[in-house]
Enzyme design. Structure first.
Site, PDB file in Angstrom:
ATOM      1  N   ASP A 120      22.196 -17.615  97.248  1.00  0.00           N
ATOM      2  CA  ASP A 120      22.013 -18.778  96.391  1.00  0.00           C
ATOM      3  C   ASP A 120      23.261 -19.178  95.612  1.00  0.00           C
ATOM      4  OD1 ASP A 120      19.609 -20.045  96.378  1.00  0.00           O
ATOM      5  OD2 ASP A 120      19.325 -19.650  94.205  1.00  0.00           O
TER       6      ASP A 120
ATOM      7  N   HIS B 178      26.514 -13.751  78.352  1.00  0.00           N
ATOM      8  CA  HIS B 178      26.960 -15.108  78.002  1.00  0.00           C
ATOM      9  C   HIS B 178      27.046 -15.331  76.479  1.00  0.00           C
ATOM     10  CE1 HIS B 178      26.432 -15.683  82.173  1.00  0.00           C
ATOM     11  NE2 HIS B 178      25.191 -16.100  82.187  1.00  0.00           N
TER      12      HIS B 178
ATOM     13  N   GLU C  28      16.333 -23.067  78.480  1.00  0.00           N
ATOM     14  CA  GLU C  28      16.125 -23.744  79.763  1.00  0.00           C
ATOM     15  C   GLU C  28      14.704 -24.265  79.779  1.00  0.00           C
ATOM     16  OE1 GLU C  28      19.175 -21.660  82.947  1.00  0.00           O
ATOM     17  OE2 GLU C  28      17.224 -20.745  82.671  1.00  0.00           O
TER      18      GLU C  28
HETATM   19  C1  BG6 Z   1      22.874 -17.084  84.846  1.00  0.00           C
HETATM   20  C2  BG6 Z   1      21.528 -16.471  84.620  1.00  0.00           C
HETATM   21  O1  BG6 Z   1      23.877 -16.171  84.545  1.00  0.00           O
HETATM   22  O2  BG6 Z   1      23.011 -18.227  84.033  1.00  0.00           O
HETATM   23  C3  BG6 Z   1      20.430 -17.486  84.872  1.00  0.00           C
HETATM   24  O3  BG6 Z   1      21.364 -15.377  85.490  1.00  0.00           O
HETATM   25  C4  BG6 Z   1      20.670 -18.757  84.092  1.00  0.00           C
HETATM   26  O4  BG6 Z   1      19.165 -16.947  84.570  1.00  0.00           O
HETATM   27  C5  BG6 Z   1      22.082 -19.247  84.308  1.00  0.00           C
HETATM   28  O5  BG6 Z   1      19.741 -19.718  84.535  1.00  0.00           O
HETATM   29  C6  BG6 Z   1      22.397 -20.425  83.419  1.00  0.00           C
HETATM   30  O6  BG6 Z   1      23.635 -20.963  83.787  1.00  0.00           O
HETATM   31  P1  BG6 Z   1      23.958 -22.490  83.541  1.00  0.00           P
HETATM   32  O7  BG6 Z   1      25.395 -22.609  83.854  1.00  0.00           O
HETATM   33  O8  BG6 Z   1      23.061 -23.272  84.463  1.00  0.00           O
HETATM   34  O9  BG6 Z   1      23.637 -22.755  82.113  1.00  0.00           O
END
Ligand code: BG6
Length: 494
Positions: free
Chosen positions: A16, A244, A220
């Site tokens: 993915d 993050h 999210e």
């Molecule tokens: C990933 C997580 O590191 O970051 C995911 O594993 C999450 O669960 C994603 O959805 C979010 O990334 P972005 O860039 O879409 O905010």
């Protein structure tokens, strides 16, 4: 670059991440002319595929920001011509030897047999070390550099992360390992140091004397749909907060680094992480989303309704925690980190709430607690990237009515940038250029795990049940109590 070709190997090429992020990012870099003239992409994965099938698969993924640009079709074709595929097992030497043979042939055929090689390991953790070993031991180039990009999960706790680190170190030197945290590649996060260190109006305020609290939040508006299997073994603390959000905190709160050099920035980040106390369970709220009935007789599925999630799972899909930095700059300032899936909106931001003006002449104009008069600096990471400062202002007119309004920098309007580069574009380019500022050093990772390991162990050994919240809501009520306990009001819920 003039004499050397670049080979990029995507290990886990049919996964993915590769399809959604890595190939589109490589294509964008190619389109912008940022890759060496002679570059090739090698897909490596278990499924059998011909080069033509591989190219076909990639072609369907190149819907990146570049897609609507001029000559896109022609560029796409040229890009695909440089893509090759080699099937193999991640833990089998022979598979990597075959890959090495293929790479050698292509590199020689392009007339630049000196090569740099870069591997992106986009594979499950159980084959991580084997694949890193395969790449390093059988596919290292003798004529340039070999670099390996790895992405979380970097273990599940301090001990497993250390074991992984030892496994990688058996095959690679630290300078060859690029640990990605893609949030560090986001435009507004890269801008954080610029905002703070190049603006006199901010840097002097960056301390306990002026800042009441800092909120770093991620939400999210969709659940784990389809990713429940992966997610359930990690949970939101390991998936988003320990990496993050904590990385953002470190970059935000670090002392001024000696220079902008990668080692200096990372020294400053490690130092701030090591000045923090491990997160305590009593300063944490856990949540899990449940189903919710919506209009039209439909139901939004709860986490436990996901077929890939084990029945009765206690894995949190939401967590909020309060952390403190024990140094003279930040003593007593709560840093609240909050992340959740299936909430009411998709948004990531840093929100800084400032203290009130001492002895304010306008106190009487605001409510008794002055909360409505709090100055806030908001760094909206996504979507609709922006930076704004909430200030108090007089409403124009003959009376004296005060209002809280925004000094507002909207990226879209200010920079006319239709779309900003994806984080993976920036990070992959940095690997090509050997720039490690935005990558995580081993000791940073170690310090990050130390802050969360005791909490994770306690949650798991005591089987702490998360508080349920409805899909699409603002999360569990417990998050408000947590904030109140630390004298904070969530700005994103106001
Ligand atoms: C990933 C997580 O590191 O970051 C995911 O594993 C999450 O669960 C994603 O959805 C979010 O990334 P972005 O860039 O879409 O905010």
């Amino acid at each position: 670059w003039k004499t050397t070709s670049l080979s990029v190997v995507v290990v886990g090429a049919s996964g993915d991440l590769a399809k959604k992020k890595i190939f589109p990012a490589l294509f964008a870099l190619y389109y912008e002319g940022l890759l060496p003239e002679e570059f090739h992409i090698f897909g490596f994965a278990r499924s059998k595929m011909t080069d033509a099938e591989f190219r076909n698969m990639i072609a369907g993924t190149l819907t990146c920001r570049i897609h609507a640009r001029e000559n896109c079709q022609e560029k796409t074709e040229k890009f695909l011509e440089r893509c090759f595929y080699s099937a193999g097992q991640y833990d089998e030497a022979a598979s990597f030897q075959t890959l090495n043979g293929r790479m050698g042939e292509v590199e020689v055929a392009c007339g630049k047999p000196r090569s740099n090689r870069m591997f992106f390991l986009s594979i499950p953790p159980n084959v991580f070390i084997a694949a890193a070993g395969g790449a390093a031991d059988f596919c290292s180039t003798k004529t340039g550099w070999t670099r390996v990009i790895v992405e979380k999960p970097f273990g599940r706790d301090s001990a497993s992360s250390a074991a992984l680190g030892r496994g990688l170190a058996a095959h690679l030197r630290e300078d060859q390992i690029y640990r990605i945290d893609h949030y560090l590649g986001k435009e507004l996060i890269e801008n954080l140091t610029v905002l703070r260190f190049s603006n006199l109006v901010f840097e002097p305020l960056w301390c306990r004397q002026y800042i009441r609290n800092v909120q770093i939040t991620f939400s999210e508006n969709f659940g784990t749909e389809g990713r429940g299997g992966y997610f359930d073994t990690y949970g939101i603390l390991r998936d988003v907060i320990q990496n993050h959000l904590l990385q953002i905190l470190a970059l935000f709160a670090m002392e001024p680094p000696v220079s902008l050099a990668a080692e200096d920035i990372r020294d400053a980040k490690v130092k701030v992480l090591r000045s923090m106390a491990a997160v305590r369970l009593e300063d944490t709220v856990l949540g899990q989303y449940r189903s919710r009935a919506v209009a039209g007789g439909k139901t939004l599925p709860g986490y436990l309704d996901d077929k890939t999630v084990p029945p009765g799972s206690l894995t949190p899909t939401f967590a909020a925690c309060a952390m403190y930095i024990n140094n003279p700059r930040w003593d007593g300032v709560p840093f609240l980190l909050k992340a959740g899936k299936a909430l009411h909106t998709r948004r990531a931001e840093i929100r800084v709430q400032f203290r009130h003006v001492p002895g304010s002449l306008y106190k009487h104009k605001f409510g008794p607690d002055l909360d409505s008069a709090t100055n806030e600096l908001v760094i909206r990471i996504q979507p609709k990237e922006s930076i704004y400062l909430k200030i108090n202002n007089k409403v124009p007119g003959l009376g004296l009515q005060l209002d809280t309004t925004k000094l507002d920098l909207q990226y879209q309007a200010a920079y006319k940038a239709a779309e900003l580069p994806d984080a993976y574009e920036r990070l992959l380019l940095d690997v090509v250029n050997g720039d490690k500022r935005l990558f995580i050093r081993y000791d940073e990772l170690e310090a990050a795990w130390e802050l969360f390991t005791p909490l994770l162990h306690e949650i798991e050994s005591r089987k702490i049940a998360p508080e349920l919240y409805p899909y699409g809501s603002r999360g569990p009520v417990g998050a408000h109590y947590l904030a109140a306990k630390h004298s904070v009001r969530w700005g994103d819920l106001a």
